[in-house]
Design a protein around this motif. Structure first.
Motif, PDB file in Angstrom:
ATOM      1  N   ARG A 207      -5.498  -2.698 -11.197  1.00 30.83           N
ATOM      2  CA  ARG A 207      -4.886  -3.700 -10.311  1.00 30.83           C
ATOM      3  C   ARG A 207      -4.954  -3.295  -8.840  1.00 30.83           C
ATOM      4  O   ARG A 207      -4.758  -4.125  -7.956  1.00 30.83           O
ATOM      5  N   TYR A 208      -5.252  -2.008  -8.565  1.00 32.74           N
ATOM      6  CA  TYR A 208      -5.255  -1.525  -7.194  1.00 32.74           C
ATOM      7  C   TYR A 208      -6.667  -1.341  -6.649  1.00 32.74           C
ATOM      8  O   TYR A 208      -7.591  -0.994  -7.387  1.00 32.74           O
ATOM      9  N   LYS A 209      -6.786  -1.514  -5.339  1.00 30.49           N
ATOM     10  CA  LYS A 209      -7.986  -1.084  -4.629  1.00 30.49           C
ATOM     11  C   LYS A 209      -7.697   0.306  -4.065  1.00 30.49           C
ATOM     12  O   LYS A 209      -6.619   0.532  -3.512  1.00 30.49           O
ATOM     13  N   LYS A 210      -8.663   1.201  -4.227  1.00 29.09           N
ATOM     14  CA  LYS A 210      -8.437   2.586  -3.837  1.00 29.09           C
ATOM     15  C   LYS A 210      -9.297   2.990  -2.636  1.00 29.09           C
ATOM     16  O   LYS A 210     -10.429   2.549  -2.513  1.00 29.09           O
ATOM     17  N   LEU A 211      -8.722   3.838  -1.796  1.00 29.05           N
ATOM     18  CA  LEU A 211      -9.456   4.409  -0.678  1.00 29.05           C
ATOM     19  C   LEU A 211      -9.725   5.885  -0.946  1.00 29.05           C
ATOM     20  O   LEU A 211      -9.027   6.523  -1.738  1.00 29.05           O
TER      21      LEU A 211
ATOM     22  N   ALA B 233       0.843  -1.195   0.000  1.00 28.50           N
ATOM     23  CA  ALA B 233       0.000   0.000   0.000  1.00 28.50           C
ATOM     24  C   ALA B 233       0.876   1.242   0.000  1.00 28.50           C
ATOM     25  O   ALA B 233       2.007   1.221   0.501  1.00 28.50           O
ATOM     26  N   ALA B 234       0.354   2.317  -0.566  1.00 23.81           N
ATOM     27  CA  ALA B 234       1.050   3.600  -0.564  1.00 23.81           C
ATOM     28  C   ALA B 234       0.098   4.668  -1.094  1.00 23.81           C
ATOM     29  O   ALA B 234      -0.876   4.363  -1.789  1.00 23.81           O
ATOM     30  N   VAL B 235       0.396   5.906  -0.756  1.00 30.21           N
ATOM     31  CA  VAL B 235      -0.269   7.024  -1.431  1.00 30.21           C
ATOM     32  C   VAL B 235       0.540   7.262  -2.702  1.00 30.21           C
ATOM     33  O   VAL B 235       1.602   7.873  -2.663  1.00 30.21           O
ATOM     34  N   VAL B 236       0.050   6.740  -3.805  1.00 31.82           N
ATOM     35  CA  VAL B 236       0.775   6.849  -5.072  1.00 31.82           C
ATOM     36  C   VAL B 236       0.227   8.013  -5.888  1.00 31.82           C
ATOM     37  O   VAL B 236      -0.822   8.583  -5.569  1.00 31.82           O
TER      38      VAL B 236
ATOM     39  N   ARG C  92      -3.291   9.246  -4.268  1.00 31.72           N
ATOM     40  CA  ARG C  92      -4.416   8.508  -3.705  1.00 31.72           C
ATOM     41  C   ARG C  92      -3.913   7.220  -3.057  1.00 31.72           C
ATOM     42  O   ARG C  92      -3.057   6.535  -3.607  1.00 31.72           O
ATOM     43  N   PHE C  93      -4.472   6.918  -1.890  1.00 31.87           N
ATOM     44  CA  PHE C  93      -4.098   5.698  -1.175  1.00 31.87           C
ATOM     45  C   PHE C  93      -4.589   4.493  -1.971  1.00 31.87           C
ATOM     46  O   PHE C  93      -5.770   4.328  -2.202  1.00 31.87           O
ATOM     47  N   SER C  94      -3.655   3.662  -2.364  1.00 32.78           N
ATOM     48  CA  SER C  94      -3.958   2.479  -3.168  1.00 32.78           C
ATOM     49  C   SER C  94      -3.258   1.278  -2.545  1.00 32.78           C
ATOM     50  O   SER C  94      -2.181   1.401  -1.967  1.00 32.78           O
ATOM     51  N   CYS C  95      -3.865   0.112  -2.670  1.00 32.42           N
ATOM     52  CA  CYS C  95      -3.271  -1.073  -2.072  1.00 32.42           C
ATOM     53  C   CYS C  95      -3.558  -2.311  -2.911  1.00 32.42           C
ATOM     54  O   CYS C  95      -4.462  -2.323  -3.756  1.00 32.42           O
TER      55      CYS C  95
END
Length: 229
Positions: A64-68, A52-55, A148-151
């Motif tokens: 491919r990512y789940k976003k918050l 996870a990271a704020v990318v 955006r925070f993505s994991c």
């Protein structure tokens, strides 16, 4: 949980929150080893070296990512994503979204992001730069989401973590301000002033802004592929 940390002042309140949170000590130590600029974290998340990271917001577009609904947001001006006026075009290697935003807005010059940009703004004066978030707001009447925070896993745990952060008012201890002021060459009061331009909730306006940004990015990419007459 392996979280990648953007090592910029814009996420300082979140980093303080993480240190105070009941995360395992291993997780907290890992954050310090997995820190870097946005372009590096984009690569780390893509390669699953972090989960996870704020990318960069343009990287978060990947399916491919789940976003918050948590990220780095500028309601109007941001003071740390700039284009130097009367300079030769040059991208910032630390950036992805900001370089792209400059192209979408057709702003020519050297792109500078992060703490280096904020320091330049404060030392040289705002009149020497274009503020990309401010220009985006003038064009769309919307905030701009830079990250955006993505994991890739542990979605529920990260969702709970960020939700608690968004419901708190994080105060930065004076000793931490002093440490960052010394390491970044930016005054304590200037850091507090700057953080007033940053918010973290991605709500309907921010989501709309992201959709427009992604659409503009697709159009720009399509135009660049068209053969020149």
């Amino acid at each position: 949980m392996i979280f990648g940390k953007i090592d910029y002042l814009n996420l300082l309140p979140f980093h303080i929150y993480l240190k105070r949170s009941p995360l395992q000590s291993y997780t907290k130590k890992t954050i310090e080893f997995k820190k870097g600029v946005p372009s590096r974290l984009n690569k780390n998340l893509r390669a699953r070296r972090v989960d996870a990271a704020v990318v960069s917001s343009i990287e978060s577009y990947q399916k491919r990512y789940k976003k918050l609904n948590f990220g780095i947001v500028a309601k109007r001006d941001v003071k740390s994503v700039l284009v130097r006026k009367n300079s030769l075009p040059k991208s910032d290697p630390a950036s992805a979204s900001s370089n792209l935003l400059a192209k979408i807005l057709d702003v020519k010059g050297e792109v500078i992001i992060g703490d280096r940009a904020l320091k330049a703004y404060l030392s040289e004066g705002g009149e020497r730069f274009y503020d990309l978030a401010g220009l985006w707001h003038e064009r769309t009447n919307l905030p701009f989401v830079f990250g955006r925070f993505s994991c890739t896993k542990n979605f529920s745990r990260y969702k709970r973590l960020t939700k608690k952060f968004l419901n708190q008012n994080i105060k930065i201890p004076n000793y931490i301000l002093a440490t960052y002021a010394k390491s970044r060459g930016i005054g304590k009061e200037d850091i507090k002033w700057y953080l007033g331009f940053i918010s973290y909730k991605i709500e309907p306006k921010e989501q709309k802004s992201l959709r427009i940004f992604f659409k503009e990015a697709r159009l720009l990419k399509s135009r660049s592929k068209q053969p020149k007459m």
